[in-house]
Design a protein around this motif. Structure first.
Motif, PDB file in Angstrom:
ATOM      1  N   ARG A  51      66.600  12.147 -19.850  1.00  0.00           N
ATOM      2  CA  ARG A  51      67.349  13.406 -19.881  1.00  0.00           C
ATOM      3  C   ARG A  51      66.441  14.593 -20.169  1.00  0.00           C
ATOM      4  NH1 ARG A  51      72.062  10.379 -22.936  1.00  0.00           N
ATOM      5  NH2 ARG A  51      73.632  10.238 -21.282  1.00  0.00           N
ATOM      6  N   ALA A  52      65.422  14.372 -20.996  1.00  0.00           N
ATOM      7  CA  ALA A  52      64.496  15.459 -21.314  1.00  0.00           C
ATOM      8  C   ALA A  52      63.676  15.889 -20.109  1.00  0.00           C
ATOM      9  CB  ALA A  52      63.569  15.041 -22.452  1.00  0.00           C
ATOM     10  N   HIS A  53      63.555  15.019 -19.112  1.00  0.00           N
ATOM     11  CA  HIS A  53      62.784  15.326 -17.902  1.00  0.00           C
ATOM     12  C   HIS A  53      63.705  15.301 -16.684  1.00  0.00           C
ATOM     13  CE1 HIS A  53      59.780  13.884 -20.824  1.00  0.00           C
ATOM     14  NE2 HIS A  53      58.953  14.727 -20.228  1.00  0.00           N
ATOM     15  N   ALA A  54      64.923  15.800 -16.868  1.00  0.00           N
ATOM     16  CA  ALA A  54      65.938  15.733 -15.812  1.00  0.00           C
ATOM     17  C   ALA A  54      65.486  16.407 -14.527  1.00  0.00           C
ATOM     18  CB  ALA A  54      67.239  16.367 -16.305  1.00  0.00           C
ATOM     19  N   GLY A  55      64.715  17.470 -14.635  1.00  0.00           N
ATOM     20  CA  GLY A  55      64.254  18.178 -13.451  1.00  0.00           C
ATOM     21  C   GLY A  55      63.335  17.362 -12.574  1.00  0.00           C
ATOM     22  N   HIS A  56      62.755  16.305 -13.135  1.00  0.00           N
ATOM     23  CA  HIS A  56      61.861  15.430 -12.379  1.00  0.00           C
ATOM     24  C   HIS A  56      62.556  14.136 -11.953  1.00  0.00           C
ATOM     25  CE1 HIS A  56      58.384  17.946 -13.346  1.00  0.00           C
ATOM     26  NE2 HIS A  56      58.910  18.055 -14.560  1.00  0.00           N
ATOM     27  N   HIS A 205      49.126   7.525 -21.206  1.00  0.00           N
ATOM     28  CA  HIS A 205      49.043   8.989 -21.224  1.00  0.00           C
ATOM     29  C   HIS A 205      50.117   9.669 -22.061  1.00  0.00           C
ATOM     30  CE1 HIS A 205      46.086   8.732 -17.980  1.00  0.00           C
ATOM     31  NE2 HIS A 205      46.903   7.925 -17.335  1.00  0.00           N
ATOM     32  N   GLY A 206      51.199   8.962 -22.414  1.00  0.00           N
ATOM     33  CA  GLY A 206      52.285   9.582 -23.170  1.00  0.00           C
ATOM     34  C   GLY A 206      53.422  10.023 -22.277  1.00  0.00           C
ATOM     35  N   GLU A 211      51.008  12.345 -15.740  1.00  0.00           N
ATOM     36  CA  GLU A 211      50.999  11.007 -15.142  1.00  0.00           C
ATOM     37  C   GLU A 211      52.355  10.318 -15.312  1.00  0.00           C
ATOM     38  OE1 GLU A 211      46.759  12.049 -16.217  1.00  0.00           O
ATOM     39  OE2 GLU A 211      48.720  12.194 -17.206  1.00  0.00           O
ATOM     40  N   TRP A 212      52.951  10.463 -16.501  1.00  0.00           N
ATOM     41  CA  TRP A 212      54.268   9.865 -16.731  1.00  0.00           C
ATOM     42  C   TRP A 212      55.312  10.537 -15.851  1.00  0.00           C
ATOM     43  CZ3 TRP A 212      59.208  11.097 -18.323  1.00  0.00           C
ATOM     44  CH2 TRP A 212      60.007  10.028 -18.765  1.00  0.00           C
ATOM     45  N   ILE A 213      55.250  11.848 -15.758  1.00  0.00           N
ATOM     46  CA  ILE A 213      56.201  12.582 -14.917  1.00  0.00           C
ATOM     47  C   ILE A 213      56.061  12.172 -13.455  1.00  0.00           C
ATOM     48  CG2 ILE A 213      56.746  14.878 -14.012  1.00  0.00           C
ATOM     49  CD1 ILE A 213      56.126  15.939 -16.867  1.00  0.00           C
ATOM     50  N   ALA A 214      54.825  11.993 -12.987  1.00  0.00           N
ATOM     51  CA  ALA A 214      54.613  11.563 -11.596  1.00  0.00           C
ATOM     52  C   ALA A 214      55.205  10.184 -11.355  1.00  0.00           C
ATOM     53  CB  ALA A 214      53.119  11.564 -11.271  1.00  0.00           C
ATOM     54  N   ALA A 215      55.047   9.277 -12.330  1.00  0.00           N
ATOM     55  CA  ALA A 215      55.625   7.936 -12.193  1.00  0.00           C
ATOM     56  C   ALA A 215      57.144   8.010 -12.172  1.00  0.00           C
ATOM     57  CB  ALA A 215      55.150   7.043 -13.337  1.00  0.00           C
ATOM     58  N   ASP A 220      62.342   7.861  -9.194  1.00  0.00           N
ATOM     59  CA  ASP A 220      63.547   8.580  -8.802  1.00  0.00           C
ATOM     60  C   ASP A 220      63.667   8.655  -7.281  1.00  0.00           C
ATOM     61  OD1 ASP A 220      65.824  10.197  -9.971  1.00  0.00           O
ATOM     62  OD2 ASP A 220      64.982  11.690  -8.594  1.00  0.00           O
ATOM     63  N   ALA A 221      62.556   8.927  -6.611  1.00  0.00           N
ATOM     64  CA  ALA A 221      62.570   8.980  -5.151  1.00  0.00           C
ATOM     65  C   ALA A 221      62.888   7.614  -4.558  1.00  0.00           C
ATOM     66  CB  ALA A 221      61.222   9.484  -4.641  1.00  0.00           C
ATOM     67  N   ALA A 222      62.313   6.561  -5.134  1.00  0.00           N
ATOM     68  CA  ALA A 222      62.562   5.207  -4.624  1.00  0.00           C
ATOM     69  C   ALA A 222      64.027   4.832  -4.750  1.00  0.00           C
ATOM     70  CB  ALA A 222      61.695   4.205  -5.379  1.00  0.00           C
ATOM     71  N   LEU A 223      64.666   5.256  -5.829  1.00  0.00           N
ATOM     72  CA  LEU A 223      66.056   4.880  -6.067  1.00  0.00           C
ATOM     73  C   LEU A 223      67.053   5.781  -5.348  1.00  0.00           C
ATOM     74  CD1 LEU A 223      65.820   4.027  -9.864  1.00  0.00           C
ATOM     75  CD2 LEU A 223      65.995   2.448  -7.944  1.00  0.00           C
TER      76      LEU A 223
END
Length: 373
Positions: A51-56, A205-206, A211-215, A220-223
């Motif tokens: 939820r904290a990275h909802a935009g990604h 990386h945290g 790196e975490w955001i890219a993963a 998200d794209a795969a799903l």
């Protein structure tokens, strides 16, 4: 001193048995009937971090209401939690009670993800609970498990995925596509799809790293691809993650109170299993560790942890033998390390999990396709 447990809603859904719920829908045992089911586990994806990275992750968060969460087990770590998802039993029953636990017959710590063969452990004996795939097979339903080729024949795979046909697929996007194709092709199938990249990026990386955001964006794209008609899918995780900066590490060495009692320092940095030397009183040892970790960790003896239900409502003798004589559950964003260990590389890990915080234990439980609300 009583063990302090986090408060949880009585209505909170557990990850234990999520796969069995999906299989029940395949069998028409409930309000929803689906042609086949796909269980997608995104390792390390906590609901709070999502939820904290909802935009990604607009696809996932766009389909996630406040109710679409579940609670992981304790310890909130891959070996324990994945096994609970896929067997429908708690760590106290299936016996994978941590990352590194003691095999008392050999007096050695065993990594529950990677050291089965080296330790000479039989997965069917060490983890005796049946899997959802075995139950599906017994009922005449096809069962598949998709992951990377390196995991195909591991001891952990034999412990948790037995009964399923393992299908090796390289990338996350290809794995989801293949899972949906198998579900569409095989009526009544249950298909498990494991995605590890978010967890790997977080450890290295945290959870706020690029790196975490890219993963996360890749997952998200795969799903976001359409689920085949009549197929139901559930997206969940084994645990979440919390970042531990270097200054929040507590390192224990020969001079630390209580370390002279310890024969094996197991578990992982956010949930330590302490196995004591013979003859050491567990209660007194726990008191010494409480004094030495004040404000850093919650401390309990094995008996206290079992009585509190931390490892589930039932704990077998085999599982109890693998629980530390004293357990340390890190508070906040702390981590606890064995400073006497020859290998200190683990102290470079940023994202961590295993303890009782909401960040570690709250995970998404999102329904897609024929199961979408």
């Amino acid at each position: 001193m009583p063990l302090m447990l986090p408060s949880e809603s009585a209505a909170a859904r557990s990850i234990v048995g999520v796969a069995d719920d999906l299989f029940a829908a395949v069998r028409g045992m409930g309000d929803t009937r689906i042609r086949s089911g796909v269980l997608i586990v995104v390792d390390g994806l906590g609901a709070i971090d999502l939820r904290a990275h909802a935009g990604h992750a607009r696809f996932l968060t766009g389909r996630m209401t406040k109710r679409d969460t579940a609670t992981s087990v304790f310890p909130s770590t891959t070996a324990a939690a994945l096994t609970s998802i896929l067997t429908g039993t708690w760590p106290g029953e299936h016996g994978l009670v941590g990352y590194r636990v003691l095999d008392r017959s050999r007096d050695r710590l065993v990594n529950q993800l990677s050291e089965w063969e080296a330790a000479g452990i039989d997965p069917r004996v060490w983890q005796a609970s049946s899997t959802v795939f075995e139950r599906a097979k017994d009922a005449g339903h096809p069962a598949y498990a998709l992951g990377i080729a390196a995991y195909a024949h591991s001891g952990f795979t034999h412990a948790t995925l037995r009964g399923a046909e393992f299908v090796a697929v390289a990338s996350a996007a290809e794995r989801v596509e293949a899972a949906y194709a198998l579900a569409a092709e095989h009526e009544g199938a249950i298909v498990y799809c494991y995605l590890a990249d978010v967890d790997k990026a977080g450890h290295k990386h945290g959870v706020d790293s690029s790196e975490w955001i890219a993963a996360l964006e890749d997952v998200d794209a795969a799903l976001s691809r359409p689920v085949p008609d009549g197929v139901g899918a559930i997206v969940t995780a084994d645990h979440g993650m919390i970042d531990v900066p270097a200054h929040r590490q507590s390192v224990f060495d020969e001079t630390s109170p209580g370390m002279s009692d310890v024969r094996h320092f197991g578990g992982e940095p956010r949930m330590v299993h302490l196995y004591l030397e013979d003859g050491v009183d567990h209660d007194r040892a726990a008191e010494r560790w409480r004094s030495g970790t004040d404000g850093v960790a919650d401390v309990a003896t094995r008996a206290e942890a079992i009585a509190a239900g931390l490892f589930g409502p039932r704990v077998t003798d085999a599982a109890a033998s693998r629980i530390g004589d004293v357990v340390l559950a890190a508070r906040g964003n702390r981590a606890l390390y064995d400073g006497t260990a020859a290998d200190q590389r683990g102290r470079g890990m940023i994202g961590q999990h295993g303890s009782l915080t909401p960040e570690e234990r709250q995970v998404p439980l999102i329904r897609l396709g024929a199961l979408a609300r």
